[in-house]
Structures are given as C-alpha cells and as structure tokens.
Design a protein around this motif. Structure first.
Motif, short mmCIF file in Angstrom:
data_model
loop_
_atom_site.label_atom_id
_atom_site.label_comp_id
_atom_site.label_asym_id
_atom_site.label_seq_id
_atom_site.Cartn_x
_atom_site.Cartn_y
_atom_site.Cartn_z
N UNK A 1 32.11 51.47 51.58
CA UNK A 1 31.66 51.41 52.98
C UNK A 1 31.06 52.72 53.47
N UNK A 2 31.50 53.81 52.88
CA UNK A 2 30.98 55.14 53.24
C UNK A 2 30.74 55.91 51.95
N UNK A 3 29.60 55.64 51.33
CA UNK A 3 29.30 56.15 50.00
C UNK A 3 29.33 57.68 49.91
N UNK A 4 28.95 58.34 50.97
CA UNK A 4 28.87 59.80 50.91
C UNK A 4 30.23 60.47 50.91
N UNK A 5 31.25 59.73 51.28
CA UNK A 5 32.59 60.30 51.34
C UNK A 5 33.29 60.17 49.99
N UNK A 6 34.30 61.02 49.81
CA UNK A 6 35.13 60.87 48.62
C UNK A 6 35.90 59.56 48.72
N UNK A 7 36.42 59.12 47.60
CA UNK A 7 37.19 57.88 47.58
C UNK A 7 38.36 57.95 48.56
N UNK A 8 39.07 59.07 48.56
CA UNK A 8 40.22 59.21 49.45
C UNK A 8 39.81 59.06 50.92
N UNK A 9 38.77 59.77 51.32
CA UNK A 9 38.35 59.73 52.72
C UNK A 9 37.78 58.37 53.11
N UNK A 10 37.06 57.72 52.18
CA UNK A 10 36.51 56.39 52.47
C UNK A 10 37.64 55.38 52.67
N UNK A 11 38.67 55.45 51.83
CA UNK A 11 39.80 54.52 51.96
C UNK A 11 40.66 54.85 53.17
N UNK A 12 40.83 56.12 53.44
CA UNK A 12 41.65 56.53 54.59
C UNK A 12 41.03 56.03 55.89
N UNK A 13 39.70 55.97 55.93
CA UNK A 13 39.03 55.56 57.15
C UNK A 13 38.71 54.08 57.24
N UNK A 14 38.77 53.36 56.11
CA UNK A 14 38.32 51.97 56.16
C UNK A 14 39.19 50.93 55.52
N UNK B 1 47.92 58.84 55.33
CA UNK B 1 47.27 59.61 54.27
C UNK B 1 48.22 59.94 53.12
N UNK B 2 49.48 60.19 53.45
CA UNK B 2 50.44 60.49 52.39
C UNK B 2 50.68 59.27 51.50
N UNK B 3 50.78 58.10 52.14
CA UNK B 3 50.97 56.89 51.36
C UNK B 3 49.78 56.59 50.46
N UNK B 4 48.58 56.79 51.00
CA UNK B 4 47.37 56.56 50.20
C UNK B 4 47.30 57.54 49.03
N UNK B 5 47.69 58.77 49.29
CA UNK B 5 47.68 59.78 48.23
C UNK B 5 48.62 59.36 47.10
N UNK B 6 49.79 58.82 47.44
CA UNK B 6 50.75 58.39 46.41
C UNK B 6 50.20 57.21 45.62
N UNK B 7 49.53 56.28 46.31
CA UNK B 7 48.93 55.12 45.64
C UNK B 7 47.92 55.59 44.59
N UNK B 8 47.04 56.51 44.97
CA UNK B 8 46.02 57.00 44.04
C UNK B 8 46.66 57.77 42.88
N UNK B 9 47.70 58.53 43.17
CA UNK B 9 48.38 59.28 42.10
C UNK B 9 49.02 58.33 41.09
N UNK B 10 49.66 57.26 41.59
CA UNK B 10 50.31 56.30 40.69
C UNK B 10 49.28 55.52 39.86
N UNK B 11 48.08 55.37 40.42
CA UNK B 11 47.02 54.69 39.69
C UNK B 11 46.25 55.65 38.79
N UNK B 12 46.62 56.94 38.83
CA UNK B 12 45.97 57.99 38.03
C UNK B 12 44.49 58.12 38.36
N UNK B 13 44.18 58.06 39.66
CA UNK B 13 42.80 58.18 40.13
C UNK B 13 42.67 59.40 41.02
N UNK B 14 41.69 60.23 40.73
CA UNK B 14 41.41 61.41 41.54
C UNK B 14 40.71 61.00 42.83
#
Length: 299
Positions: free
Chosen positions: A240-253, A260-273
């Motif tokens: 939805x917001x291509x110019x943003x990093x994956x974290x910021x795009x997901x945090x906003x949409x 943000x802390x929960x999203x960070x843990x989800x990405x860490x468990x999925x081994x995604x930067x």
C-alpha cells in the motif's frame, strides 16, 4: 475450416464490420486480432481436448470462437455488447457446439447462466480481455478457480508481466511490476507468458502492445497459510505504501491491534527484516509473516 469463415485477416474483418456498418467501441476495448499465427498459438496454448468445456469471454466477431469450437466439446461465449451479437451469430451460424450468452461476465446473473451451461464441469477459459476489465476478470477467475482447469488470456503486455513477476523484478526503468496482482494470481495459479502480440496485429490498433498468458490451476495454493483473508490483507498493506519499509507500511496499514512492539516480534519470529521493501519478499515469506501474525493474534 470454411475459408469463407476465416476472419484472421484484416480484409476479412473489415468486410464483415463494413457489411453490418459496425463501429468498434474503443472504450469497450474492441480490437480484433488479425494474426493467424497468434490465433493458433492461443488455441494450441490452451491444450483443448475433444472432451473439454471452453468458456470464452468477449468473443467479438467470433474469430477465435470458430477455432475453439473445432477443438472443444462445447464453447460458452459471453458477449456484453449487444450490437455485435448479429455479427457473431453470422460467423457461427453453421456451428453447433457454441452457446452465446448476452451480458457482462462479471454480472452475478450471467455467472449463474455460465454455471448452467457448464453443468458442473471444469472449464478452460480463453479470452482477449479488454484492458479496462483485465484485473476484475482475473480476480473473478481466481476467486472461482475450482471451476477452472486453466486460462489463456490476452491482455495488456504490462499487466501480463505483472502477473508473472517475481520479487524484485521490474518491467522497465522504475516501473515495479511485482505486487498484489502477482501474488494474488500466483497463490492460486501457475502463470507463464506464451507470446507477445504487437498492436499492429489488431484492427483497429490499440494504443499498447499485448501478451498472452496461460494460467494453470494449482492442485493447492502455492503456500500454506492459516488464514487466507489475513494473508491477503497483509500483502495489500505491505504494498500500500511502496516507498516505505515493510515495517512502516505494515505499522500504518495492517489494521490489527498489535502495536509496533507486537509487529516487531511477528517479523522477528518470521525471520524477516522489517527494513526490507515489500517487492523483495517471496510468497513464502509473506506466508511466514501471515502465519506468525495469526498465531500472535489468536494466542
């Protein structure tokens, strides 16, 4: 085929539309294919047997319909433009295994008529898609993929390359072609481009070149996910917001109460930067995130 019925040349198409004083509607994408080799490639690419049901979307003058009827058990042709029906019937007057449905393929009532014609059988979809409805038709095919063996579709070249695009791929220059459409199609279907068709192979000529894509139904989706709705919501938010990093795009949409802390843990468990961009992620990586998201929300 009766040579008098061969409409794969510019002169034959011109004679037919002149006889009926038919004016092709540019807004409806009425550009008639006049290249015999391309027509044959479409039919051959569909791998039609004598037992197959074929669903053709937008038969137009019936040029492709004739060739399909020679291979298939039955062809159901859906045409939205009432003005062209007399020309279509003229072309098909001696053909006994074609049923014409007048109406919009995307109309639910027309969809019921199609189901009646198919009588519970899976169909091979063949279409020269008007550019303005390519994506809606693709999504309809995907949503009803159980009813479809495969599809062979002519579409705008740029859209075709988006359908088959892989992570990080670009059509040209700064145009990024891997995105929501790529993932949505590839989740259910295995796509490949059969051929490119220049605009000069149509009458009248469109403003863009085309390509023919074959979509083969997968026995099961390309990746395993716990919740398909969540998976596609995640994909749409990421792009939805291509110019943003994956974290910021997901945090906003993303729309799930993670913080943000929960999203960070989800990405860490999925081994995604989270600093990556959406267009670099594979279907499997999106599935990994979606599954971790599902487990987090439902734990």
């Amino acid at each position: 085929m009766d040579k008098t019925k061969d409409l794969s040349s510019k002169s034959a198409v011109q004679r037919l539309i002149d006889r009926y004083n038919f004016k092709p509607n540019k807004a409806m994408g009425q550009n008639f294919l006049i290249n015999k080799e391309a027509l044959n490639a479409i039919v051959n690419g569909a791998d039609i047997s004598a037992e197959d049901e074929v669903l053709e979307i937008g038969p137009g003058l019936g040029t492709l319909t004739l060739k399909l009827s020679e291979r298939a058990a039955h062809v159901t042709a859906v045409e939205v433009d009432k003005r062209i029906i007399p020309l279509l019937k003229q072309t098909l007057q001696d053909v006994g295994n074609v049923s014409i449905i007048e109406g919009d393929f995307l109309n639910p009532m027309v969809a019921e008529e199609i189901k009646e014609c198919l009588a519970g059988k899976s169909a091979i979809v063949v279409a020269n898609l008007p550019y303005y409805i390519t994506t809606p038709v693709l999504m309809d095919i995907i949503e009803n993929y159980i009813m479809i063996k495969r599809a062979v579709l002519m579409m705008q070249k740029e859209v075709a390359y988006r359908v088959v695009a892989q992570p990080g791929s670009r059509l040209s220059g700064s145009v990024k072609d891997y995105g929501v459409l790529s993932i949505s199609v590839q989740y259910y279907m295995d796509p490949q481009i059969l051929l490119e068709v220049p605009r000069s192979d149509f009458l009248p000529s469109p403003d863009v070149d085309s390509a023919v894509v074959r979509l083969d139904r997968r026995d099961k989706p390309a990746v395993d996910v716990q919740d398909e709705r969540m998976f596609f919501s995640l994909v749409k938010a990421a792009f939805g917001q291509r110019r943003k990093t994956l974290f910021n795009a997901l945090a906003g949409g993303l729309g799930y109460p993670l913080g943000k802390d929960g999203l960070k843990r989800v990405l860490e468990r999925a081994h995604i930067d989270g600093n990556r961009r959406a267009e670099t992620l594979s279907l499997q990586e999106f599935a990994d995130i979606a599954n971790e998201l599902f487990y987090t929300i439902n734990s």
